[in-house]
Write a protein that holds these residues in place. Structure first.
Motif, PDB file in Angstrom:
ATOM      1  N   SER A 179       0.849  -1.192   0.000  1.00 46.97           N
ATOM      2  CA  SER A 179       0.000   0.000   0.000  1.00 46.97           C
ATOM      3  C   SER A 179       0.880   1.236   0.000  1.00 46.97           C
ATOM      4  CB  SER A 179      -0.907   0.003   1.228  1.00 46.97           C
ATOM      5  OG  SER A 179      -1.769  -1.100   1.227  1.00 46.97           O
ATOM      6  N   GLY A 180       0.291   2.382  -0.313  1.00 43.03           N
ATOM      7  CA  GLY A 180       1.070   3.614  -0.350  1.00 43.03           C
ATOM      8  C   GLY A 180       2.220   3.517  -1.332  1.00 43.03           C
ATOM      9  N   LEU A 181       1.945   2.934  -2.492  1.00 44.37           N
ATOM     10  CA  LEU A 181       2.992   2.616  -3.462  1.00 44.37           C
ATOM     11  C   LEU A 181       3.751   3.848  -3.949  1.00 44.37           C
ATOM     12  CD1 LEU A 181       0.939  -0.031  -5.376  1.00 44.37           C
ATOM     13  CD2 LEU A 181       2.895  -0.468  -3.916  1.00 44.37           C
TER      14      LEU A 181
ATOM     15  N   GLN B 175       8.803   6.855  -4.065  1.00 42.79           N
ATOM     16  CA  GLN B 175       9.530   8.102  -3.850  1.00 42.79           C
ATOM     17  C   GLN B 175      10.623   7.943  -2.793  1.00 42.79           C
ATOM     18  OE1 GLN B 175       6.022  10.419  -2.985  1.00 42.79           O
ATOM     19  NE2 GLN B 175       6.064  11.412  -4.987  1.00 42.79           N
ATOM     20  N   GLN B 176      10.356   7.132  -1.777  1.00 37.19           N
ATOM     21  CA  GLN B 176      11.323   6.924  -0.695  1.00 37.19           C
ATOM     22  C   GLN B 176      12.302   5.785  -0.997  1.00 37.19           C
ATOM     23  OE1 GLN B 176       8.776   6.350   2.717  1.00 37.19           O
ATOM     24  NE2 GLN B 176       8.416   8.542   2.941  1.00 37.19           N
ATOM     25  N   LYS B 177      12.171   5.216  -2.196  1.00 34.25           N
ATOM     26  CA  LYS B 177      13.051   4.146  -2.677  1.00 34.25           C
ATOM     27  C   LYS B 177      12.967   2.862  -1.845  1.00 34.25           C
ATOM     28  CE  LYS B 177      16.197   7.319  -4.973  1.00 34.25           C
ATOM     29  NZ  LYS B 177      15.413   7.582  -6.073  1.00 34.25           N
TER      30      LYS B 177
END
Length: 86
Positions: free
Chosen positions: A63-65, A70-72
């Motif tokens: 989830s929160g893909l 973005q956070q790698k």
């Protein structure tokens, strides 16, 4: 794609990806799936289902893909396919 709705809750979009191996950590994702996850960053989920045998399975819910990309914590990759032979 599964669309899950619950009263007074936002629609949840669930993509299910399956494999027969616990060691297979990569999987294909279509351009439509990429567009959907970018358009729905808070309610798009991928359920990764691992079928080991008839009695054993495991599931990982991603989830929160967009944030994880973005956070790698997740990475997208591309494969150049051979041109079809005529």
């Amino acid at each position: 794609r599964i669309v899950s709705t619950t009263a007074n809750q936002p629609v949840e979009l669930i993509e299910v990806k399956t494999t027969g191996s616990l060691n297979q950590r990569s999987f294909q994702i279509s351009i439509n799936e990429v567009e959907c996850l970018l358009d729905n960053p808070n309610n798009y989920h991928i359920y990764r289902v691992f079928y080991v045998d008839e009695k054993s399975s495991a599931i990982t819910i991603l989830s929160g893909l967009k944030v994880h990309l973005q956070q790698k914590h997740l990475a997208l990759s591309m494969t150049i396919l051979d041109e079809p032979k005529s």
